[in-house]
Design an enzyme around this catalytic site. Structure first.
Site, mmCIF file in Angstrom:
data_model
loop_
_atom_site.group_PDB
_atom_site.id
_atom_site.type_symbol
_atom_site.label_atom_id
_atom_site.label_comp_id
_atom_site.label_asym_id
_atom_site.label_seq_id
_atom_site.Cartn_x
_atom_site.Cartn_y
_atom_site.Cartn_z
ATOM 1 N N THR A 132 46.569 41.313 37.841
ATOM 2 C CA THR A 132 46.263 41.298 36.280
ATOM 3 C C THR A 132 48.040 41.800 36.093
ATOM 4 O O THR A 132 48.897 42.223 36.407
ATOM 5 C CB THR A 132 45.165 42.731 36.525
ATOM 6 O OG1 THR A 132 45.420 43.135 35.353
ATOM 7 C CG2 THR A 132 46.303 43.612 37.866
ATOM 8 N N TYR A 175 43.705 50.956 39.911
ATOM 9 C CA TYR A 175 43.008 49.839 39.587
ATOM 10 C C TYR A 175 45.165 49.381 39.986
ATOM 11 O O TYR A 175 45.068 48.299 40.352
ATOM 12 C CB TYR A 175 42.144 49.363 38.510
ATOM 13 C CG TYR A 175 41.936 48.170 38.427
ATOM 14 C CD1 TYR A 175 41.420 47.141 39.749
ATOM 15 C CD2 TYR A 175 43.538 47.576 37.141
ATOM 16 C CE1 TYR A 175 41.318 45.544 39.260
ATOM 17 C CE2 TYR A 175 42.872 45.514 37.647
ATOM 18 C CZ TYR A 175 42.146 45.056 37.929
ATOM 19 O OH TYR A 175 41.916 43.643 38.029
HETATM 20 N N1 LIG Z 1 38.347 38.742 33.779
HETATM 21 C C1 LIG Z 1 39.705 39.427 33.629
HETATM 22 O O1 LIG Z 1 39.538 39.172 32.838
HETATM 23 C C2 LIG Z 1 40.429 39.230 34.604
HETATM 24 C C3 LIG Z 1 41.853 39.936 34.311
HETATM 25 C C4 LIG Z 1 43.358 40.422 35.237
HETATM 26 C C5 LIG Z 1 42.790 40.021 36.851
HETATM 27 N N2 LIG Z 1 40.960 39.557 37.022
HETATM 28 C C6 LIG Z 1 41.173 39.598 38.722
HETATM 29 O O2 LIG Z 1 40.534 38.198 38.534
HETATM 30 C C7 LIG Z 1 39.203 38.491 39.775
HETATM 31 C C8 LIG Z 1 37.587 37.856 39.518
HETATM 32 O O3 LIG Z 1 37.784 38.086 38.427
HETATM 33 P P1 LIG Z 1 36.283 38.419 37.867
HETATM 34 O O4 LIG Z 1 36.344 38.580 36.057
HETATM 35 O O5 LIG Z 1 35.726 36.941 38.092
HETATM 36 O O6 LIG Z 1 35.665 39.344 38.334
HETATM 37 P P2 LIG Z 1 33.687 39.196 38.777
HETATM 38 O O7 LIG Z 1 33.384 40.689 39.278
HETATM 39 O O8 LIG Z 1 33.387 38.457 38.215
HETATM 40 O O9 LIG Z 1 34.262 38.411 40.586
HETATM 41 C C9 LIG Z 1 34.911 38.919 41.731
HETATM 42 C C10 LIG Z 1 33.881 38.917 42.943
HETATM 43 O O10 LIG Z 1 34.448 39.352 43.982
HETATM 44 C C11 LIG Z 1 33.080 40.115 44.838
HETATM 45 N N3 LIG Z 1 33.656 40.838 45.238
HETATM 46 C C12 LIG Z 1 33.797 41.719 44.928
HETATM 47 N N4 LIG Z 1 34.398 42.824 46.255
HETATM 48 C C13 LIG Z 1 34.726 41.994 47.541
HETATM 49 C C14 LIG Z 1 34.502 41.823 48.690
HETATM 50 N N5 LIG Z 1 34.353 43.051 49.029
HETATM 51 N N6 LIG Z 1 34.172 40.779 49.318
HETATM 52 C C15 LIG Z 1 33.927 39.570 48.890
HETATM 53 N N7 LIG Z 1 34.038 39.691 47.721
HETATM 54 C C16 LIG Z 1 33.543 40.686 47.012
HETATM 55 C C17 LIG Z 1 31.901 40.053 43.130
HETATM 56 O O11 LIG Z 1 30.896 39.915 44.048
HETATM 57 C C18 LIG Z 1 32.385 39.065 42.701
HETATM 58 O O12 LIG Z 1 31.818 38.296 42.645
HETATM 59 C C19 LIG Z 1 39.423 39.602 40.624
HETATM 60 O O13 LIG Z 1 40.489 39.561 41.101
HETATM 61 C C20 LIG Z 1 40.035 40.214 38.799
HETATM 62 O O14 LIG Z 1 41.349 41.216 39.884
HETATM 63 C C21 LIG Z 1 40.442 39.338 36.206
#
Ligand SMILES: NC(=O)c1ccc[n+]([C@@H]2O[C@H](COP(=O)([O-])OP(=O)(O)OC[C@H]3O[C@@H](n4cnc5c(N)ncnc54)[C@H](O)[C@@H]3O)[C@@H](O)[C@H]2O)c1
Length: 362
Positions: A132, A175
């Site tokens: 991130t 985070y």
């Molecule tokens: N969406 C954004 O704008 C954004 C920006 C920067 C970084 N990210 C990173 O991208 C990745 C995906 O983000 P997203 O927006 O799709 O989030 P999201 O919450 O939709 O997806 C994360 C998934 O991980 C699963 N999860 C959580 N803890 C878990 C565990 N202990 N074991 C197995 N599964 C688990 C959740 O059920 C969920 O389906 C994350 O690592 C997030 O930090 C996202």
């Protein structure tokens, strides 16, 4: 260049999440066998998994319900993979402030569990980790000025190109710390153990299958609230600026990165919409007003601690390495999101009552 992918599947941790399910759809579409590992802790992930299951005809998909910290589960899954996309995470800054140990456990230890399982293999699969822009901190030393609808960086050159990977690391919020630690471990496993790992430091991603809530996924949360006529609470003055990247563009970048993982190993890349796809919260609301035909009700509260006033990614390192560029404008991306919400409906995805959000939940 890419390895022979004849043997093994793509493993997507967090594959039932917003980004994960979009990625899985693409991987299936290009003929990959895919295994998803997700513990379904994110509201909406079951719905995404149902949608993925309905795509099964596209290819071979297995969805495993489990935790990324469970070594006994993770090791055999990793041993059968030739590409790993590690997305599973605790994703909200707000939750990390409430329970920092849980946040650390999932994001830092969970990532180390994955890395250690990879390290045990004689022919390790490549790993892409989703980090991130929070690893760069609040960036408060950069002067900004407020205009009517947004703030602007005073430094014209930086405004033109965005923040690059040479920006010093400055972890903010639990985070930021847990993702930052994981980010550094992933890079170090390329250095110390010659494992083909790489990192995407991502800005604001938005698009279909994003079940945004007040803690994370603010663009989706804006849209879903506006469609329901619920008021939107903005923390701060709403002039905070982000670069927005449509999820389809991100998925393009992820697939490209994995296909060149051995060349790109050990490197971090800032990935976002870049300087051409920036918007403030107020500007997103103004776009929504145009697209929906009515003005959402907006309320203001004090700014949240650590919220970046201005963050825009310099994506040129990844563009130069692969030729990738963001293709979907903010207006077009919002239009596609509205079309998706119209097709699925979003009732029951949030608690009733006023909506609270800022731009810090990523
Ligand atoms: N969406 C954004 O704008 C954004 C920006 C920067 C970084 N990210 C990173 O991208 C990745 C995906 O983000 P997203 O927006 O799709 O989030 P999201 O919450 O939709 O997806 C994360 C998934 O991980 C699963 N999860 C959580 N803890 C878990 C565990 N202990 N074991 C197995 N599964 C688990 C959740 O059920 C969920 O389906 C994350 O690592 C997030 O930090 C996202």
């Amino acid at each position: 260049m890419g390895r022979n992918l004849a043997n093994g599947y793509a493993l997507v941790t967090g594959g039932a999440g917003f980004i994960g399910c979009n990625l899985v759809e693409r991987l299936l579409g290009i003929g990959r066998e895919v295994v998803v590992l997700d513990n379904f802790s994110r509201k909406g992930s079951e719905r995404n998994a149902e949608w993925l299951a309905s795509l099964k005809s596209l290819g071979s998909l297995r969805i495993v319900c489990g935790d990324v910290r469970d070594t006994g589960l993770v090791e055999p899954l990793i041993s059968g993979a030739n590409q790993i996309f590690h997305l599973a995470a605790q994703v909200a800054v707000t939750s990390s402030l409430e329970t920092p140990t849980v946040d650390f456990d999932v994001n830092a230890r969970g990532t180390l569990t994955v890395l250690e399982a990879i390290r045990r293999l004689s022919s390790p699969p490549s790993l892409l980790f989703t980090s991130t822009n929070k690893v760069y901190g609040a960036l408060s030393s950069f002067a900004v000025r407020a205009t009517d609808m947004r703030c602007e960086l005073e430094d014209a050159e930086l405004r033109e190109r965005g923040f690059g990977e040479n920006q010093p690391l400055d972890f903010h919020s639990p985070y930021g710390c847990s993702k930052g630690a994981a980010d550094q471990y992933v890079l170090d496993y390329a250095r110390s153990f010659a494992i083909p790992t790489l990192v995407f430091r991502m800005s604001c991603i938005y698009g279909p299958h994003q079940w945004g809530n007040e803690d994370q996924g603010w663009v989706a949360h804006f849209l879903m609230s506006a469609r329901k006529g619920a008021p939107i609470t903005i923390y701060g003055d709403g002039r905070q600026v982000r670069d927005l990247l449509f999820v389809g563009d991100l998925v393009d970048a992820m697939v490209l990165a994995q296909s060149s993982a051995h060349d790109l190993a050990g490197r971090a890349f800032n990935i976002g919409g870049g300087p051409r796809n920036t918007a403030s919260l107020l500007q997103v609301i103004a776009q929504l007003e145009k697209l929906l035909g009515w003005a959402p009700e907006v309320r203001f509260q004090g700014a949240r601690i650590g919220d970046q006033r201005y963050y825009v990614s310099d994506v040129s390192r990844f563009s130069q390495a692969t030729g990738w560029r963001p293709g979907v404008s903010v207006g077009e991306g919002l239009r596609r999101m509205i079309a998706w919400l119209d097709s699925v409906g979003c009732e029951g995805m949030r608690r009733p009552g006023p909506v609270a959000l800022g731009a810090e939940g990523r």
